[in-house]
Scaffold this active site. Structure first.
Site, PDB file in Angstrom:
ATOM      1  N   ARG A 326       1.726  48.592  26.598  1.00 49.88           N
ATOM      2  CA  ARG A 326       0.651  47.860  27.280  1.00 49.88           C
ATOM      3  C   ARG A 326       0.874  46.354  27.192  1.00 49.88           C
ATOM      4  O   ARG A 326       0.528  45.621  28.121  1.00 49.88           O
ATOM      5  CB  ARG A 326      -0.721  48.255  26.729  1.00 49.88           C
ATOM      6  CG  ARG A 326      -1.868  47.733  27.573  1.00 49.88           C
ATOM      7  CD  ARG A 326      -3.211  48.257  27.109  1.00 49.88           C
ATOM      8  NE  ARG A 326      -3.543  49.563  27.657  1.00 49.88           N
ATOM      9  CZ  ARG A 326      -4.196  49.760  28.797  1.00 49.88           C
ATOM     10  NH1 ARG A 326      -4.550  48.733  29.546  1.00 49.88           N
ATOM     11  NH2 ARG A 326      -4.480  50.981  29.196  1.00 49.88           N
ATOM     12  N   GLU A 728     -12.799  46.549  27.193  1.00 52.22           N
ATOM     13  CA  GLU A 728     -11.760  45.698  26.615  1.00 52.22           C
ATOM     14  C   GLU A 728     -11.536  44.365  27.319  1.00 52.22           C
ATOM     15  O   GLU A 728     -11.257  43.360  26.658  1.00 52.22           O
ATOM     16  CB  GLU A 728     -10.439  46.475  26.564  1.00 52.22           C
ATOM     17  CG  GLU A 728     -10.445  47.609  25.563  1.00 52.22           C
ATOM     18  CD  GLU A 728      -9.257  48.529  25.744  1.00 52.22           C
ATOM     19  OE1 GLU A 728      -8.400  48.569  24.851  1.00 52.22           O
ATOM     20  OE2 GLU A 728      -9.193  49.200  26.787  1.00 52.22           O
TER      21      GLU A 728
END
Length: 784
Positions: A326, A728
């Site tokens: 990520r 997030e």
């Protein structure tokens, strides 16, 4: 059972609390009044024992001998177990092996559990665990990410994503810059520490109360260490006092140790970590070492890029493969990198295994490109916002370096709106003038965007289940695989269900997450809690609605399209009845009032061998504009104002979402400014509590904080009611504060020099950046 007549008067009001409306958190009053029950608040079962562990005092060593006689003889101690007493699997690595529940022969970080104790009190267990006599043979230890890079010491293979010919583009670019940065880690510092209560059941099974974001993983790993089939173990999570990723994998070892001791004694066992033990024994956000080599034209448009991100993973893989993935996916943040290479390293160190943390590697990856954006602007004498806007993804420049096409371009408009609403241009002019006349205090301003991919990068985790039960009084109970850690998932799913049936939110209750109600669940993570579980619950509701509509049409001789549900009522042709009356009738006619639901995220695929794919369903977008003031004599600073604009699509609950945005921003600001993890040279964590690890306080928050949701921006993907994830992405808005600090310091050189500023940007590091700017200024004068 009392039957209600069909002409029962229907409520005169519209259904309350449906999706799209602000509804208070279902446990809000319990939170603020202290009535919310966490694991350590639960009534203790008869005969309960308390657990503690003895842990390694060496970063890397071989256990030569272990004398536990004094531990066993301590008053109140009932059982002591080591790796040899584990009846099933010893390794509880969540994805890849490498995490023994108790160390066997070799220890690989200071704090690694070596043995476990069950005693009649928490104090007795802790004191007894300190009496062990362990002899070690010390082995060489690798502690820092740079040491691991130099030795090519990795927990998983390195990977590369590449498009085009970046080396050629870099060589031909009119301008070229390179840089490096160290991005610090972060302690989760959830208010409720790691805790578990394990109770033996019939046939040597186990019921586990766990403070976990992933109860199905707890269920599976407890079953494995006990040598049981999974169906003999049940895990339950009512709520957590915060998680932030720290309870995705790290809760399982706590539950496993409690279950092993419960199994050994046939008594319930509670294992609650003290704050110092929690910080020493559990993983953090990965700290990263990043580099960039970027070529660009005279306007600042990026022509070629070679980026490297290297995460300190700790002693085992844990989730680091996906976390560094990520970081690589988000090394572009919001910017089109035409000819680009992104390399990711997963560095092994003899420290606690780092783990998931809000953003899951994405924030650390974004930092390097934002560092470069500021550097390009200083090199060209331009405003950093102009460089950022020039390089944004837009139609025609909308494919990422890993091959996914961005299908909804939100950021160009969002940045324009925030630039205007924050009065960026006037404030930039005023700040520049102020800094020219102020020798000590310097203001800084930065507006930074966020583009964050929504979905688990592991395809199989993009699924969810739910169970919806309608009772004969019209009340509704929902169970789903998501866990509540304060973020408001339960109330959002309740709103989805209320909307599906068009009834008041008060009729809907979401019960504790349990593995025997909804099995094989994914963790509540990756900002996907509402997307996945909301859609699963909606699927269950739609199945029930189909059956109820068919029943209504058949029973009252109507066409299905003439049956409508609205405002706590059911309308069938000219007949109107209350919801509860209709449900009573459905029950009396043997119509199913319970259904399971399921959802699997579409379109997800990624090939790590080629570094290409479509790893995200969609992207969440937001931006922040932050202003700071810095004292150049001390390096101390304050955040004066922050403006945030966030695209939540059609928000399921605007007030809950705004609360998450505010909290995420402050947590991100803390990561980049005050929260410093300090290790000794031999790998011992020295910051083990709030006395020396500083999370943001109320006084650190900007006194002027303005948060808005972008209007008229529904998700083009078929998410639940076309909402967009909120969990997030707000954390990365804290990058604006770090960038504003660099901006303020750079003003010392009239914005000609871009100062180095590793994170966390503590006053000491800011002062070092100021010193670097002053040295650059002196060199400039001498050369002139």
């Amino acid at each position: 059972m009392r039957k209600l007549p069909l002409n029962t008067p229907a409520p005169a009001h519209s259904a309350r609390g449906l999706a799209g409306h602000s509804v208070k958190h279902d446990s809000a009053w319990k939170h603020v009044s202290g009535q919310a029950r966490y694991i350590d608040d639960m009534p203790t079962p008869e005969g309960i024992l308390h657990a503690a562990v003895g842990h390694s005092e060496q970063a890397h060593a071989r256990i030569v001998s272990m004398d536990l006689d004094a531990v066993r003889q301590y008053p109140g101690v009932i059982a002591v177990i080591t790796a040899k007493d584990v009846p099933g699997h010893l390794d509880i690595g969540p994805v890849f092996p490498g995490d023994p529940v108790l160390a066997d022969n070799i220890v690989e970080y200071i704090g690694q559990p070596v043995f476990a104790v069950a005693a009649t009190s928490h104090e007795a267990a802790r004191k007894a665990a300190k009496l062990a006599k362990v002899e070690y043979e010390t082995l060489d230890a690798v502690v820092t990410v740079t040491q691991a890079l130099n030795k090519e010491f990795f927990v998983r293979p390195s990977q590369t994503q590449q498009r085009g010919q970046p080396d050629q583009a870099l060589a031909q670019a009119p301008n070229r810059l390179s840089g490096e940065q160290f991005v610090g880690g972060q302690e989760h510092f959830y208010l409720e520490g790691q805790a578990s209560l394990a109770e033996p059941t019939e046939d040597r099974g186990m019921f586990v109360h766990t403070s976990s974001q992933h109860p199905s993983e707890v269920q599976k790993l407890v079953a494995e260490v006990l040598g049981l089939p999974i169906h003999e173990v049940h895990a339950e999570v009512r709520r957590m006092g915060g998680g932030f990723g720290g309870k995705e994998t790290q809760a399982a070892p706590v539950a496993c140790i409690a279950a092993l001791l419960a199994n050994a004694t046939n008594r319930p066992v509670k294992y609650r970590l003290s704050r110092p033990d929690d910080m020493i024994q559990t993983g953090k956000r990965h700290d990263f070492y990043n580099t960039y080599d970027i070529g660009f034209d005279d306007d600042g448009l990026i022509l070629g890029a070679d980026l490297m991100v290297a995460g300190r993973c700790g002693n085992s893989p844990d989730l680091s493969d996906a976390i560094v993935d990520r970081a690589m996916f988000h090394a572009d943040n919001a910017y089109y990198l035409d000819q680009a290479r992104v390399t990711g390293h997963r560095c092994k160190t003899h420290t606690v295994s780092n783990t998931a943390f809000r953003g899951f590697g994405g924030p650390q990856g974004m930092m390097i490109i934002e560092h470069a954006m500021d550097d390009i602007a200083r090199h060209l004498g331009r405003d950093p916002l102009d460089i950022r806007k020039l390089n944004l993804y837009r139609p025609g420049r909308d494919t990422t370096h890993y091959g996914q096409t961005i299908e909804q371009h939100v950021l160009p408009e969002l940045l324009e709106k925030l630039e205007a609403s924050s009065d960026y241009r006037k404030r930039r002019s005023d700040i520049t003038a102020f800094n020219q006349s102020s020798p000590i205090l310097k203001h800084g301003l930065a507006l930074t965007p966020v583009k964050f991919g929504i979905s688990f990068t592991a395809k199989h985790l993009n699924q969810a289940g739910a169970l919806v039960n309608i009772y004969t009084d019209g009340s509704i109970q929902v169970n789903h695989g998501g866990t509540e850690m304060g973020q408001g998932l339960y109330i959002k799913v309740a709103q989805v269900v209320a909307s599906a049936f068009q009834v008041d939110i008060e009729r809907v209750k979401v019960s504790a997450t349990r593995t025997d109600k909804v099995p094989n669940t994914s963790p509540t993570a990756a900002s996907s809690g509402s997307d996945l579980n909301g859609m699963a619950a909606l699927d269950a509701c739609e199945k029930l609605m189909a059956g109820l509509t068919e029943f209504a049409a058949s029973h009252w001789s109507a066409a299905p399209e003439d049956v409508t549900f609205a405002d706590n009522q059911v309308q069938i042709n000219d007949l109107t009845m209350s919801w509860e009356t209709f449900i009573q009738s459905a029950y009396m006619n043997r119509i199913p009032l319970s259904s399971s639901g399921f959802y699997a995220t579409p379109k997800i695929h990624y090939d790590p061998k080629t570094g290409t794919g479509h790893p995200f369903l969609y992207y969440s977008n937001c931006a922040a504009c932050s202003e700071v003031v810095v004292d150049t004599l001390t390096g101390e600073y304050r955040v004066m104002r922050t403006d945030i604009l966030f695209d939540a699509g059609r928000s399921l609950n605007p007030e809950i979402d705004i609360g998450q945005i505010e909290g995420g921003f402050v947590q991100g600001m803390g990561w980049l400014t005050t929260e410093e993890l300090v290790y000794s040279n031999d790998g011992k964590l020295l910051t083990t509590g709030p006395a020396n690890y500083k999370i943001p306080a109320v006084s650190d928050c900007p006194p002027d904080l303005r948060v808005g949701l972008l209007p008229n921006s529904p998700n083009r993907e078929a998410t639940v009611f076309h909402s967009k994830a909120v969990g997030e992405p707000p954390l990365m808005l804290g990058i604006a504060v770090w960038s504003a600090l660099r901006d303020a310091v750079s003003s010392i050189t009239d914005y000609r020099f871009s100062p180095p500023l590793d994170t966390p940007a503590t006053p000491e590091r800011v002062l070092a950046a100021i010193t670097a700017c002053q040295a650059s200024q002196e060199q400039h004068k001498e050369s002139a």
